[in-house]
Design a protein around this motif. Structure first.
Motif, PDB file in Angstrom:
ATOM      1  N   GLY A  69       8.320  -8.539  -7.625  1.00 46.89           N
ATOM      2  CA  GLY A  69       9.210  -7.811  -6.912  1.00 46.89           C
ATOM      3  C   GLY A  69       9.451  -6.393  -7.769  1.00 46.89           C
ATOM      4  N   ALA A  70       9.847  -6.516  -9.110  1.00 52.88           N
ATOM      5  CA  ALA A  70      10.166  -5.298  -9.991  1.00 52.88           C
ATOM      6  C   ALA A  70       8.877  -4.635 -10.221  1.00 52.88           C
ATOM      7  CB  ALA A  70      10.719  -5.933 -10.855  1.00 52.88           C
ATOM      8  N   LEU A  71       7.797  -5.263 -10.549  1.00 51.47           N
ATOM      9  CA  LEU A  71       6.577  -4.510 -10.930  1.00 51.47           C
ATOM     10  C   LEU A  71       5.948  -3.743  -9.370  1.00 51.47           C
ATOM     11  CD1 LEU A  71       4.761  -7.044 -12.972  1.00 51.47           C
ATOM     12  CD2 LEU A  71       5.759  -4.902 -13.769  1.00 51.47           C
ATOM     13  N   THR A  72       6.099  -4.465  -8.517  1.00 46.67           N
ATOM     14  CA  THR A  72       5.543  -3.873  -7.109  1.00 46.67           C
ATOM     15  C   THR A  72       6.500  -2.721  -6.761  1.00 46.67           C
ATOM     16  OG1 THR A  72       6.541  -5.383  -5.753  1.00 46.67           O
ATOM     17  CG2 THR A  72       4.289  -5.966  -6.289  1.00 46.67           C
ATOM     18  N   ASN A 126      -3.295  -6.238   4.704  1.00 41.51           N
ATOM     19  CA  ASN A 126      -2.254  -5.508   4.173  1.00 41.51           C
ATOM     20  C   ASN A 126      -1.470  -6.089   2.806  1.00 41.51           C
ATOM     21  OD1 ASN A 126      -2.288  -4.218   6.482  1.00 41.51           O
ATOM     22  ND2 ASN A 126      -1.242  -6.183   7.757  1.00 41.51           N
ATOM     23  N   TRP A 127      -2.344  -7.068   2.239  1.00 42.95           N
ATOM     24  CA  TRP A 127      -1.748  -7.527   0.885  1.00 42.95           C
ATOM     25  C   TRP A 127      -1.474  -6.677  -0.384  1.00 42.95           C
ATOM     26  CZ3 TRP A 127      -3.465 -13.584   0.841  1.00 42.95           C
ATOM     27  CH2 TRP A 127      -3.255 -13.987   2.057  1.00 42.95           C
ATOM     28  N   GLY A 128      -2.694  -5.923  -0.454  1.00 39.65           N
ATOM     29  CA  GLY A 128      -2.729  -5.017  -1.636  1.00 39.65           C
ATOM     30  C   GLY A 128      -1.515  -4.318  -2.340  1.00 39.65           C
ATOM     31  N   PRO A 129      -0.815  -3.737  -1.197  1.00 37.73           N
ATOM     32  CA  PRO A 129       0.181  -2.946  -1.937  1.00 37.73           C
ATOM     33  C   PRO A 129       1.527  -3.719  -2.352  1.00 37.73           C
ATOM     34  CG  PRO A 129      -0.184  -2.225   0.319  1.00 37.73           C
ATOM     35  CD  PRO A 129      -1.076  -3.427  -0.066  1.00 37.73           C
ATOM     36  N   HIS A 130       1.173  -5.060  -2.438  1.00 35.26           N
ATOM     37  CA  HIS A 130       2.170  -5.987  -2.861  1.00 35.26           C
ATOM     38  C   HIS A 130       1.491  -7.026  -4.127  1.00 35.26           C
ATOM     39  CE1 HIS A 130       5.385  -4.658  -0.513  1.00 35.26           C
ATOM     40  NE2 HIS A 130       4.487  -4.618   0.715  1.00 35.26           N
ATOM     41  N   ASP A 131       0.457  -6.488  -4.686  1.00 34.34           N
ATOM     42  CA  ASP A 131      -0.016  -7.219  -5.727  1.00 34.34           C
ATOM     43  C   ASP A 131       0.247  -6.288  -6.985  1.00 34.34           C
ATOM     44  OD1 ASP A 131      -2.057  -7.934  -7.516  1.00 34.34           O
ATOM     45  OD2 ASP A 131      -2.398  -9.539  -6.192  1.00 34.34           O
ATOM     46  N   ALA A 132       0.796  -6.667  -8.046  1.00 33.49           N
ATOM     47  CA  ALA A 132       1.013  -5.880  -9.270  1.00 33.49           C
ATOM     48  C   ALA A 132      -0.202  -5.565  -9.780  1.00 33.49           C
ATOM     49  CB  ALA A 132       2.035  -6.445 -10.312  1.00 33.49           C
ATOM     50  N   THR A 133      -1.225  -6.431 -10.008  1.00 33.92           N
ATOM     51  CA  THR A 133      -2.497  -6.263 -10.662  1.00 33.92           C
ATOM     52  C   THR A 133      -3.306  -5.120  -9.786  1.00 33.92           C
ATOM     53  OG1 THR A 133      -2.608  -8.563 -11.441  1.00 33.92           O
ATOM     54  CG2 THR A 133      -4.890  -7.064 -11.339  1.00 33.92           C
ATOM     55  N   LEU A 134      -3.211  -5.209  -8.483  1.00 29.48           N
ATOM     56  CA  LEU A 134      -3.938  -4.399  -7.589  1.00 29.48           C
ATOM     57  C   LEU A 134      -3.374  -2.923  -7.829  1.00 29.48           C
ATOM     58  CD1 LEU A 134      -4.751  -6.461  -4.589  1.00 29.48           C
ATOM     59  CD2 LEU A 134      -6.313  -5.816  -6.699  1.00 29.48           C
TER      60      LEU A 134
END
Lengths: 275, 275
Positions: free
Chosen positions: B151-154, B194-202
């Motif tokens: 959560g923090a990183l995203t 829709n998942w990308g904006p919630h993956d810190a690596t992406l």
């Protein structure tokens, strides 16, 4: 002895261990923090005796003690507060039976079979620790909270020469005059003539502690009337006890209070243990 | 808003508050530590987002953060990890439903009615805090543990300009490739597009964070395979992200790990918040 868990903590190890106790006739669980220095040889030990309703776990996870013990190269032991289990008597009240051992040896049925917390903490557990861990049992100090503050003060004064220093957070310090004390002593022992050696105020009147003492209690402690702080302060002053009684403005009885002053307490004990 | 408790802590106040959330449609509880300096004017705010199964309480009582926040004059907010209550859907698994909000806004039934943790943390709670407490909402930083590290990183990377610095303890940092991520994203959202904006690596591959970042993960983390640390490290390095990735020898996923490095993390954030 069985290892229940070991976690890396501040460069050392926070362990949790279980063993069959001869004193209580039950399995007993305790937490032990060993700083990094224990890998090279025995380190001094600070006991933390916990309060009503607590297990070995509360202070181990909430008091913030490991940070400062690691800084000073000191081990920490967190014993449980009573025997536990299905065969062990209990009471519906939070302040009697399991979780409320009061650091005394019960003599009355049904408590007398298992509730031997004085013998467990004063005799059995020190031997177990000394035999199994890198701890220098010639350098011990003791602290505790509430009921555990009562335990720390009474053990330090009764076991002469055992502890280099003693401290307490919001201790029950005049239990023979409090509902936190009279109720339990009556249930576990009955005869009031035997209560004196387990009341910190009476022990202070009878000789005090041969070393430094530090006691912190909050001015907003919600259990103030049960602690007996005034009586203990009078005895402390009359005896000219080496040490400090501090009233901390605005603090209550919680672990937020304990953690706020843990750095002071461990520095105080480190000074006695290392010098 | 209702005050559930306030305890004196390290010269400041550790409060717990409950309020009706528009975002989740439920009562939500959060912890807020305010240092002594808040009595004289607004102080900077550090968010701590917690991990799976946690409530507002775990980090508040076990992370040892108040000591260092008090030293640096910084407030700490400990939000809950999901909506809760009888009318809120749940799952028998520990990693789905209540206690497992994953800091996203669900769109699929039955989760979509209440599971709006992104909106709650990113929009609603900041407004509530800024309006009711002595906090300078122009100076915010964010950290978290495991799911809360995710959560923090995203949030730090998506909400550009919001946070001065970001850190994480053992974060889930590549959830689209992990069972800690794919399972929940599928349940809450369904559509993988829709998942990308919630993956810190992406997000790191897509631009990273405009400020300093600090990530600590233990070499003995029992959930290492679920975290995605290698993928994140590759993206971090390729992007030349300002900051540090540290692997802490012998540490696991527990609060014993978190508390051991909390001093470093708060000093890191204080540097960004005060300078």
């Amino acid at each position: 002895m069985e290892t229940l868990s070991e976690n890396r903590s501040f460069g050392g190890t926070q362990g949790v261990y279980k063993h069959m106790s001869m004193a209580t006739g039950t399995n007993m669980t305790f937490g032990l923090f060993l700083p990094a220095e224990a890998a090279d040889g025995p380190v001094p030990l600070l006991w933390f005796l916990s309060g009503l309703t607590c297990t070995h776990e509360n202070a181990m996870t909430k008091a913030g003690a490991q940070a400062w013990a690691a800084d000073h190269g000191i081990g920490l032991c967190f014993p449980d507060t009573s025997p536990r289990g299905e065969g062990v008597p209990n009471d519906d009240a939070y302040d009697l039976g399991q979780g409320a051992g009061f650091y005394i040896d019960a003599t009355r049925v049904p408590w007398s079979e298992h509730f031997k917390m004085w013998t467990y903490i004063a005799e059995e557990l020190p031997h177990l620790l000394g035999a199994n861990f890198a701890l220098d049992m010639d350098r011990q100090s003791i602290t505790g909270h509430s009921m555990g503050g009562h335990g720390a003060l009474t053990m330090a004064m009764a076991l002469k020469g055992r502890f280099k220093s003693v401290s307490a957070f919001a201790p029950i310090c005049n239990p023979t005059q409090s509902d936190w004390g009279r109720k339990q002593f009556a249930a576990y022992w009955g005869d009031e003539a035997n209560w004196g050696p387990h009341d910190a105020t009476l022990l202070m009147q009878g000789g005090g502690f041969d070393g430094p003492m530090l006691v912190d209690t909050g001015t907003e402690d919600q259990f103030w009337d049960l602690l007996g702080t005034e009586a203990f302060a009078a005895a402390f002053t009359a005896r000219k006890q080496e040490g400090q009684l501090r009233l901390q403005k605005g603090y209550d009885h919680s672990y937020f209070f304990i953690s706020s002053f843990m750095e002071d307490h461990i520095a105080f004990h480190a000074d006695a243990l290392w010098h």
